[in-house]
Design an enzyme around this catalytic site. Structure first.
Site, PDB file in Angstrom:
ATOM      1  N   THR A 165       0.853  -1.183   0.000  1.00  0.00           N
ATOM      2  CA  THR A 165       0.000   0.000   0.000  1.00  0.00           C
ATOM      3  C   THR A 165       0.889   1.233   0.000  1.00  0.00           C
ATOM      4  OG1 THR A 165      -1.718   1.219   1.201  1.00  0.00           O
ATOM      5  CG2 THR A 165      -0.233  -0.132   2.534  1.00  0.00           C
ATOM      6  N   HIS A 208       1.173 -13.013  12.779  1.00  0.00           N
ATOM      7  CA  HIS A 208       2.138 -13.618  13.699  1.00  0.00           C
ATOM      8  C   HIS A 208       1.948 -15.119  13.841  1.00  0.00           C
ATOM      9  CE1 HIS A 208       5.450 -13.307  16.250  1.00  0.00           C
ATOM     10  NE2 HIS A 208       5.049 -12.397  17.113  1.00  0.00           N
TER      11      HIS A 208
END
Length: 498
Positions: free
Chosen positions: A417, A469
């Protein structure tokens, strides 16, 4: 061959298709045709917006447009008929269905003696209703319960999906006390179901309006869109003891506002959340609360990369291609993933498995008038720099035109982005659902930087990497981000590492 069979073969119906992956509805943005227009197989007739993108729909028939079942701005379920086409317009008027033939013959003798009262209402998807013209009834001493007229009964039967009931013969009853009329009696058939077109029923459902509580104003007691909107408008109440002109809106305060006080509601606008914006909101909420996000940051001197961008713009091999810093950030990201392929994975919750992928579909977040979308470049990791530049340019141009296909937005593995185009230094981007990492590229600014032991003005940017994660631990995520920064600091690593 029955009339209904002949009509089915002649009038072909086109249903709202599933243009995405299991989407259930789409909004009609624009019609390119109208009833009476000639269309050919493959001609685009409308543009619709799904939860993923705007898509143009071609018609699979040759003929003349018979009906458009929904207007622009209406959200339609997948599988619902949106347009019908007369494939044999030279055959003359369509034959009436068998359920209507008897009522039409019964009404023919009265129609010869009565003046036409105007054009009859046409219900979308049901054809023209039989004439309900009749002579004025003679006054009688005894009140006779009104019977459904053949035309109205047939009309209601078609709306309810069953054959018209035969009119019952009821003897004259003795005079009785007048009965208060039902508010919506004109719009209810024998079964009590209000008369309304499918789009009007859909509108009432969306607005939470009960059709049975609406007084119809349309021909033959049909409830119109205007009736539904009127019912949805703020109601007014009148005190029994007060004259009618004392009506006060329910939402109005009991007392006049104090001088200087402004009504906040009068300066607010409410826009329904649908299409791409609705899908994006749902996806971001799902991602934020299912994937454990970790975001790391690094500030890097990209002076050499900015010089390389200028050199590539003059390279004959890059002629006609859009060369910018985002192109080299994308290439650096792909090189870093090649060095750490374990980051390119997804989490399979159902099977409790990690799915490692030997391909990289690189998503590029693009802001469009309809909301944020993330189309991706398929197999970006194996493309040359010129080919990557070409596909990146096509992807951005298509997104700005609002023509991105659902297929172009599926199957992404990682995303970039570019918040720097808005002058933003960095951010904490949220993962695109199903992906393992997203890289935010901040603004490139001239800043004081220690270079070769001296403070100099250098072109500097900040990168932010968010990752899942469950898939990427701190060590692996840190190595990935450090390698991206290393390539941008010394772009010759595109050769030595690539």
């Amino acid at each position: 061959m029955t009339a209904s069979t002949a009509n089915a073969q002649r009038f072909r119906e086109f249903k709202m298709p599933d243009v995405g992956e299991g989407l259930t509805e789409a909004e009609i943005l624009k019609w390119y045709v109208k009833p009476g227009d000639t269309v050919t197989d493959g001609q685009v007739v409308c543009e619709v917006e799904t939860a993923k993108a705007a898509v143009e729909l071609p018609i699979p028939y040759d003929g003349v447009v018979h009906e458009l079942n929904f207007g622009e701005g209406v959200t339609v379920d997948v599988g619902t008929v949106i347009i019908s086409v007369d494939t044999d317009p030279g055959a003359g008027p369509a034959a009436a269905p068998a359920a209507q033939q008897a009522p039409q013959e019964a009404a023919a003798s009265e129609a010869e003696e009565a003046e036409p009262q105007g054009r009859q209402a046409v219900l979308v998807g049901y054809g023209a209703a039989p004439s309900s013209t009749k002579r004025r009834a003679r006054k009688t001493q005894a009140a006779v319960p009104a019977q459904p007229e053949p035309a109205s009964a047939a009309l209601q039967a078609e709306l309810n999906g069953r054959a018209a009931p035969a009119p019952a013969i009821i003897p004259a009853a003795p005079a009785a006390a007048p009965v208060a009329p039902v508010a919506n009696g004109a719009g209810a058939g024998p079964a009590g179901r209000p008369l309304a077109k499918p789009p009007v029923r859909k509108l009432a459902k969306d607005l939470g309006i009960d059709l049975a509580a609406i007084a119809p104003t349309g021909p033959d007691g049909i409830i119109t869109r205007e009736d539904v909107h009127a019912a949805a408008a703020p109601a007014v109440t009148v005190s029994p003891a007060a004259p009618a002109e004392a009506a006060v809106p329910v939402s109005a305060p009991a007392a006049a506002p104090e001088p200087g006080v402004v009504d906040a509601a009068a300066r607010e606008r409410r826009v329904p959340v649908k299409g791409v914006r609705k899908a994006t909101a749902q996806a971001m909420v799902h991602s934020a609360f299912t994937a454990p996000h970790v975001t790391e940051f690094i500030t890097v001197d990209v002076t050499r990369t900015m010089k390389l961008v200028q050199e590539l713009k003059q390279d004959p091999d890059m002629a006609g291609l859009r060369v910018n810093p985002l192109l080299l950030v994308a290439k650096a990201f792909l090189v870093a993933i090649k060095r750490h392929p374990e980051v390119n994975a997804s989490w399979d919750e159902a099977r409790q498995e990690i799915v490692y992928k030997d391909y990289v579909n690189l998503g590029i977040a693009a802001a469009t008038p309809r909301g944020l979308i993330v189309p991706n470049i398929k197999d970006a990791g194996v493309k040359t720099l010129p080919r990557l530049a070409e596909e990146l340019g096509e992807l951005v141009a298509t997104a700005r035109e609002g023509k991105t296909s659902p297929a172009a937005m599926s199957g992404g593995t990682v995303t970039i982005t570019n918040v720097g185009v808005f002058g933003v230094d960095t951010g904490t981007p949220i993962l695109n659902p199903g992906e393992s990492a997203i890289l935010a590229f901040g603004a490139v600014k001239l800043q004081p930087w220690v270079h070769k032991g001296k403070v100099k003005a250098r072109q500097v940017t900040t990168l932010a990497l968010s990752f899942d994660h469950r898939l990427i631990d701190g060590e692996l995520g840190s190595k990935l981000l450090a390698d991206i920064a290393a390539v941008l600091e010394r772009p010759k690593r595109l050769i030595t590492w690539g």
